[in-house]
Design an enzyme around this catalytic site. Structure first.
Site, PDB file in Angstrom:
ATOM      1  N   ASP A 163       1.011  -1.421  -0.200  1.00 49.81           N
ATOM      2  CA  ASP A 163       0.362  -0.060  -0.220  1.00 49.81           C
ATOM      3  C   ASP A 163       0.991   1.411  -0.047  1.00 49.81           C
ATOM      4  OD1 ASP A 163      -2.221  -1.405   0.642  1.00 49.81           O
ATOM      5  OD2 ASP A 163      -2.514  -2.104   1.942  1.00 49.81           O
TER       6      ASP A 163
HETATM    7  N1  URA Z   1      -1.112  -5.684   3.798  1.00 48.95           N
HETATM    8  C1  URA Z   1      -1.687  -4.927   3.677  1.00 48.95           C
HETATM    9  O1  URA Z   1      -2.306  -4.444   4.788  1.00 48.95           O
HETATM   10  N2  URA Z   1      -1.218  -3.133   3.092  1.00 48.95           N
HETATM   11  C2  URA Z   1      -0.075  -4.034   2.808  1.00 48.95           C
HETATM   12  O2  URA Z   1       0.745  -2.727   2.554  1.00 48.95           O
HETATM   13  C3  URA Z   1       0.769  -5.383   3.029  1.00 48.95           C
HETATM   14  C4  URA Z   1      -0.086  -5.973   3.348  1.00 48.95           C
END
Ligand code: URA
Length: 239
Positions: free
Chosen positions: A106
């Site tokens: 993310d």
């Molecule tokens: N899980 C998440 O919620 N976000 C990420 O970026 C990676 C794993």
């Protein structure tokens, strides 16, 4: 790597179009075995030749395997919309090679992000069949409790997921931090799993992929490195 002419080799190494690479050679910017080369008709064996570009040694790589310590506020998408893309943190020789992130983090997640132009490697790393584990350190909004750890280990039900998702391991690091190891990579998985326990993920760092740990690499946020053979082996399962 197969025998290849110097202009094609430089193009494959990400130095621009065939024409731009021919200009680099004609301008005397390229040395092969210590000699400036201004012709490129002869086929070379890239691994055997020391090449220098602008007086700097250049290692020819058939594929690139890169590890970026991703900062917050960068997107993994090739067409980023709200933040700069992670590819903007890499030099043009790497991005010109069709290098892409292996899976996604993310925009606000930091830590280990693999990038490569080797399609087979990308597929293997991303495939659920290969069970490449990912380790995350999550900072929680509310204090970590034994119940939260137990729920993450026994499995939580997420919308759109047929079966509960569970962490392979989960341990408390301090009052507001847990370390989780997952072998799946569902959309927003860590954040959604924490939300399903009634807590909230305030910050997330990916600290290991397989047995390769971020701390071994001594990489500042925003910095990247090539991975060597031994490090690539650590990315796979332990057996
Ligand atoms: N899980 C998440 O919620 N976000 C990420 O970026 C990676 C794993």
């Amino acid at each position: 790597m197969k025998k290849i002419t110097l202009n094609k080799l430089l193009q494959k190494q990400g130095f621009g179009t065939r024409r731009e690479c021919e200009e680099m050679i004609a301008d005397g910017r390229v040395r092969v075995s210590g000699e400036v080369v201004t012709t490129f008709v002869e086929a070379l064996e890239p691994e055997l030749l020391p090449i220098e570009i602008d007086d700097e040694p250049w290692i020819c790589r058939e594929y690139v395997y890169v590890l970026l310590n991703k900062p917050a506020n960068y997107e993994c998408s090739r067409k980023p919309s709200h933040h700069p893309g992670v590819l903007s943190l890499l030099p043009p020789q790497i991005t010109a090679r069709n290098t892409q992130p292996v899976g996604r983090l993310d925009h606000d997640t930091t830590g280990m992000l693999l990038l490569s132009d080797d399609g087979t490697f990308i597929h293997r790393q991303a495939s659920p069949k290969h069970h490449v584990t990912k380790t995350y350190e999550a900072t929680t909004h509310d204090p970590v409790t034994p119940e939260l750890i137990a729920m993450l280990l026994s499995g939580v039900k997420l919308a759109d997921e047929p079966a509960p998702l569970k962490a392979l391991t989960c341990r408390q690091l301090d009052s507001h931090r847990v370390e989780l190891v997952l072998d799946q990579g569902k959309y927003h998985q860590v954040k959604r799993m924490l939300a399903a326990t009634g807590n909230h993920c305030d910050a997330l760092v990916r600290t290991a992929i397989g047995r390769l740990r971020l701390e071994q690499l001594e990489l500042q946020q925003g910095k990247w490195c090539y991975l060597d053979e031994a490090q690539l082996v650590l990315l796979g399962p332990s057996t």
